[in-house]
Scaffold this active site. Structure first.
Site, short mmCIF file in Angstrom:
data_model
loop_
_atom_site.label_atom_id
_atom_site.label_comp_id
_atom_site.label_asym_id
_atom_site.label_seq_id
_atom_site.Cartn_x
_atom_site.Cartn_y
_atom_site.Cartn_z
N ARG A 1 50.06 35.64 69.49
CA ARG A 1 49.87 36.48 68.31
C ARG A 1 48.71 36.00 67.46
O ARG A 1 48.53 34.80 67.29
CB ARG A 1 51.11 36.47 67.43
CG ARG A 1 52.36 37.03 68.06
CD ARG A 1 53.53 36.81 67.10
NE ARG A 1 54.80 36.91 67.78
CZ ARG A 1 55.54 38.02 67.80
NH1 ARG A 1 55.14 39.09 67.15
NH2 ARG A 1 56.68 38.05 68.44
N GLY B 1 48.61 44.44 61.23
CA GLY B 1 48.37 45.39 62.31
C GLY B 1 46.92 45.54 62.72
O GLY B 1 46.59 46.38 63.56
N MET C 1 44.91 43.17 64.09
CA MET C 1 44.51 42.40 65.28
C MET C 1 45.63 42.42 66.32
O MET C 1 46.60 43.13 66.16
CB MET C 1 44.12 40.98 64.86
CG MET C 1 42.83 40.98 64.05
SD MET C 1 42.30 39.33 63.60
CE MET C 1 43.62 38.79 62.58
N ARG D 1 56.42 34.70 54.90
CA ARG D 1 55.25 34.53 54.02
C ARG D 1 55.68 34.97 52.63
O ARG D 1 56.69 35.65 52.47
CB ARG D 1 54.07 35.34 54.52
CG ARG D 1 54.34 36.81 54.46
CD ARG D 1 53.22 37.63 55.04
NE ARG D 1 53.76 38.96 55.25
CZ ARG D 1 53.30 39.85 56.08
NH1 ARG D 1 52.26 39.58 56.82
NH2 ARG D 1 53.87 41.03 56.18
N HIS E 1 29.22 57.98 29.55
CA HIS E 1 29.80 58.27 28.23
C HIS E 1 31.26 58.67 28.33
O HIS E 1 32.14 58.15 27.64
CB HIS E 1 28.98 59.37 27.55
CG HIS E 1 29.54 59.77 26.23
ND1 HIS E 1 30.44 60.79 26.09
CD2 HIS E 1 29.37 59.23 25.01
CE1 HIS E 1 30.77 60.88 24.82
NE2 HIS E 1 30.13 59.95 24.14
N CYS F 1 31.51 42.58 23.56
CA CYS F 1 32.15 43.87 23.26
C CYS F 1 31.80 44.94 24.27
O CYS F 1 32.11 46.09 24.09
CB CYS F 1 31.81 44.32 21.84
SG CYS F 1 30.06 44.63 21.60
N TYR G 1 35.67 35.12 21.54
CA TYR G 1 36.60 36.24 21.74
C TYR G 1 36.02 37.26 22.70
O TYR G 1 34.81 37.26 22.96
CB TYR G 1 36.95 36.92 20.40
CG TYR G 1 35.78 37.65 19.77
CD1 TYR G 1 35.52 38.98 20.08
CD2 TYR G 1 34.94 37.01 18.87
CE1 TYR G 1 34.44 39.64 19.51
CE2 TYR G 1 33.86 37.66 18.30
CZ TYR G 1 33.61 38.98 18.63
OH TYR G 1 32.54 39.63 18.09
#
Ligand code: PEP
Ligand code: MG
Length: 896
Positions: free
Chosen positions: A91, A100, A102, A335, A451, A855, A875
């Site tokens: 595998r 799925g 490989m 996993r 815009h 900003c 900030y």
């Protein structure tokens, strides 16, 4: 000499680079003492050598032989032994899961002789021949590249002949005949016999797995998921166990918690008398995992115990594949499992409560992108019809309404209580009222920072932009879609700003409890709250306690500022003032532009002044006690004037009519037309805007500053702690700033003299041109703060028009890997980021207490926020709806 082959017992979960995800986790389970069929892993390094040189490393075959011999010793059987064969699976398993994409080959070791041995020792002839036919098929398709259909047709024919639709309806004799048919297919299609030598089968299968790294679908998947192309895959060779050996056998998948909601419990599917591949392929209907308790209580209990062990060990939701062979449980894979955004938050808090992880780790387990997903209303996926077109997912959310093609109609229909979708080719500042009135905005042109997109995001309006397949016919009040579909004004449309999809008709939506919580409608401990809301509340509180970056909002109205505050903003980082020059005030802007004397100009400004003051009063009040950075007018003035073509037509028609009664209007329109022509620019974004406008139109910025001073004085007289900051846009040279600061200071001094109260508002500048960044040291001498306008800085650094390029060619650039995401979305750290680093460094050298923020749209982008944290900014400022995302990511950036 490199070791290209590792026994499972030699590896561990942290070796994913070398052993791939599957191999590393098989090793981990082996070392935990869980029942894993023995085996070994061929490393990704071997694969990389093969992919780069075209041949396997010379040592590889010998190392595989050694590990195979050890496996044979442990199992007491030889690969493909005619009497009692050892069989293995081969595998793929890359570092990142590529489900799925490989190849896999099962039952390696079977041939014309060993199939009989298997039949004998298993006492199950049908099972032996079924395994062999599976091998010939899998080997044929994956190793030899023969089409699936060639085998499927033969299988269907066999089932038809037996009068069954189920594989299980075929007996040993049928399967044995099928093997002959399959072998004939192999010989015909590949020009060679199916290899009978087991070691040769193994070698060919390993090579096929290596090759599958570069299969077209694997390449496409990696591009989509941003997985590097040069990692290669590992190959896992493992002793076969069988779930298809009768009613006391089976295969299944399990999750340690519900991956959709995070609820603890037993989740998964089980299929009796089947191999794992059958579960995934959906050949037969699976049973809920809980049913296994009835079928095989011993295995069930063992499985639950293993699941608990794995979850405790990985300290996370695990997903698991298992097989039961004659009542014996085998763990085939585990996993850390994928999960929905909601489950991520809930699970992180549950694990925190269970004492498995600490609060920092819980915060690492969730992302801003997940939080953003939780905030948007959604279409009910089950109810969605076929899409009409797909554009860019510019501002998330789900909106339904009647299609309208201009702002005025949007406003009128919305005022009458109707929900509308504003459909435009592209939008301009004039459309603001329409955007506010609409549920969502759909454009056929423009990108994510066009815009429409910026404004829509700012307002939390759903937006799909740049849906190029749609043709907006404003004159005809209709929109043409592919396939000859025409949408006329008033027809219902639905747009999904999370996916970019456009639907005809109404699609039902579901509201977000997380937004109701942010809005204060739902208390986390209240009766209507749920575990998700409590988890969001808790993890955000932790992020707030950890973050160093402040989070402000881009807000232009009192309402927006109030919402931003509820969402946790610590101030306004950008108040754009352009919308304050629209609507009824446009007339004064026209007077300002047409003024031919100081008196006329001042009179226009005098009308604007009190209105502008009222705007600021509202926003400063909503943010009382917190800073509000007000940016002086930025866009070119012609954006506030009538359209050149419309006006030309109007004047031409009036001239033709030559009605004496219209004379005065005509004169005015002519003057206006000549002003519009004078102000017309080919590249308005690079033209008379920002500080240039302030210098070119005397008194304009002064009026705005006066309005700020008066709003502040008025509020402070009421006892409201108004804290304005004055920001100058698009500065490129210190001299520009210097001149404007002089004007601003003079106005502030005048106002102080008038009221007797001095206004100490800091004056700073945006850094949005490369020249500003490169001369930041000099600019800092005149600026108390910097705010990076990364929208313009990206545009001017790359030379990309932010309104055009995303729709025009970015998808090609993304395909070519020129950048992994649009630089308008995630900061280009290498280029634009370098300018930011230079500006921060030089600015702080000159003025150590220089306050620095950002900003542009990047202020709400998770990856960019981590970059700004690293640059030690003070900030980030973003649209109100992204404030919680920014808080969360700023916290995550702080804990590393
Ligand atoms: C910017 O350029 O990043 C910015 C915030 O200003 P605007 O988007 O209004 O040009
Ligand atoms: Mg800008």
């Amino acid at each position: 000499m490199s070791s290209y082959v590792w026994a499972f017992a030699e590896g561990g979960k942290d070796l994913k680079d070398l052993l791939g995800g599957k191999g590393a986790n098989l090793a981990e389970m082996t070392n935990l003492g869980l029942p894993v069929p023995p085996g070994f892993t061929i490393t990704t390094e071997a694969c990389r050598v093969y992919l780069s040189t075209g041949t396997q490393p010379p040592e590889l075959a010998g190392q595989i032989d050694e590990h195979l011999a050890e496996l044979e010793r442990v199992m007491g059987r030889r690969l493909g032994d005619p009497a009692d064969p050892l069989l293995v699976s081969v595998r793929s398993g890359a570092k990142f899961s590529m489900p799925g994409m490989m190849e896999t080959v099962l039952d390696i070791g079977l041939n014309d002789d060993s199939v009989r041995g298997l039949a004998r020792v298993s006492g199950d002839e049908r099972f032996a021949w079924d395994s062999y036919r599976r091998l010939v098929q899998m080997f044929g398709t994956t190793v030899l590249g023969i089409a699936d259909e060639d085998f499927d047709d033969a299988l269907d024919a066999a089932k038809r002949a037996r009068g069954t639709t189920d594989d299980l309806g075929l007996g040993a004799a049928d399967l044995r005949a099928l093997v002959d048919t399959y072998k004939a297919v192999v010989a015909r299609r590949s020009g060679a016999e199916f290899p009978q030598d087991p070691r040769r089968q193994l070698e060919m299968a390993v090579r096929a797995v290596f090759d599958s790294w570069n299969a077209p679908r694997a390449i496409t998947y990696r591009r989509q998921e941003h997985i590097p192309t040069d990692l290669g895959t590992a190959v896992n060779v493992q002793v076969m166990v069988y779930g298809n050996r009768g009613a006391d056998s089976g295969s299944g998948v399990a999750f340690t918690r519900d991956p959709a909601t995070g609820e603890p419990g037993v989740y998964g599917d089980y299929l009796a008398n089947a191999q794992g591949e059958d579960v995934v392929a959906g050949i037969r209907n699976t049973l809920p995992l809980a049913e296994l308790e009835r079928l095989d209580p011993t295995s069930y209990r063992a499985l639950l115990q293993n699941m608990a062990t794995l979850e405790r060990h990985y300290r996370d939701l695990c997903d698991i594949e298992f097989t039961i062979e004659h009542g014996r449980l085998w763990m085939l894979q585990t996993r850390v499992g994928k999960r929905t955004a909601a489950a991520a938050f809930v699970i992180a808090c549950q694990l925190l409560d269970d004492g498995l992880i600490d609060a920092d780790e819980a915060l690492r387990r969730v992302t801003g992108a997940q939080l953003a997903q939780l905030m948007f209303p959604r279409f009910d996926a089950d109810a969605a019809p076929k899409t009409l077109a797909t554009g860019m997912n510019a501002s998330p959310g789900a909106a339904t309404g009647a299609a309208v093609f201009d702002s005025a109609t949007a406003v009128a229909r919305a005022a009458a209580g109707e929900r509308v979708i504003l459909v435009r080719r592209e939008t301009n500042p004039d459309d603001l009222a329409g955007i506010i009135a609409a549920q969502g905005v759909l454009t056929s042109r423009g990108g994510r920072t066009s815009h429409a997109a910026v404004v829509a995001r700012g307002l939390g309006r759903t937006c799909v932009c740049g849906a190029e397949d749609l043709e907006v016919d404003l004159a005809g009040r209709r929109m043409l879609a592919p396939g000859g579909v025409t949408v006329v004004e008033g027809e219902l449309l639905s747009i999904d700003g999370t996916t970019g999809e456009v639907f005809l008709g109404e699609v039902p939506v579901v509201a977000s409890p997380v937004v109701r919580y942010f809005d204060g409608e739902l208390h986390p401990e209240g009766p209507d709250s749920d575990e998700l809301v409590r988890a969001v509340h808790r993890l955000l509180a932790h992020a707030d306690s950890r973050r160093r970056l402040g989070v402000r909002a881009n807000a232009d109205t009192g309402q927006d500022a109030a919402r931003a505050r509820r969402f946790g903003a610590e101030g306004v980082g950008l108040c754009r003032t352009e919308h304050m020059f629209l609507g009824a005030r446009r007339e004064q802007v026209e007077r300002l532009v047409l003024a031919d004397s100081d008196a006329e100009r001042e009179s226009a400004l005098a009308v604007l002044l009190p209105e502008q003051r009222d705007d600021f009063v509202m926003i400063l009040r909503a943010m009382a006690g917190r800073p509000v950075t007000i940016r002086l007018l930025d866009p070119p003035l012609h954006e506030f004037l009538p359209d050149l073509t419309d006006l030309t037509v109007r004047v031409a028609l009036a001239e033709q009519r030559a009605e004496p009664a219209e004379r005065a209007t005509l004169e005015r329109d002519r003057a206006l037309l000549s002003a519009v022509r004078r102000l017309h620019e080919q590249n308005p974004m690079l033209g008379l805007r920002g500080v240039r406008l302030g210098l070119a139109i005397p008194g304009l910025f002064g009026m705005q500053v006066r309005a700020i001073a008066r709003a502040t004085a008025e509020l402070r007289a009421e006892g409201v702690d108004a804290r304005p900051e004055i920001m100058v846009p698009l500065v490129g040279a210190v001299q520009e700033l210097d001149s404007i600061v002089e004007e601003i200071s003079a106005v502030l001094a005048e106002e102080a003299a008038r009221t007797g109260v001095a206004l100490d508002a800091p004056i700073g500048t945006m850094i949005e041109l490369p020249r500003a960044a490169l001369t930041a040291g000099r600019i800092a001498q005149h600026a108390r703060f910097f705010s990076f306008g990364t929208n313009d800085l990206t545009q001017t650094t790359w030379g990309f028009s932010r309104d055009d390029v995303e729709g025009a060619f970015f998808s090609r650039y993304l395909d070519l890997g020129i950048f992994p995401t649009s630089p308008f979305e995630t900061i280009d750290a290498e280029g634009v980021g370098r300018l930011i680093r230079i500006a921060v460094g030089e600015g702080r050298t000159v003025r150590p207490d220089l306050h620095i923020g950002i900003c542009g749209e990047h202020g709400g982008d998770p990856a960019s926020i981590h970059f700004f944290h690293d640059q030690d900014l003070d900030y980030v400022s973003c649209s109100p709806f992204r404030v919680p995302v920014a808080r969360l990511e700023a916290g995550r950036a702080a804990i590393g």
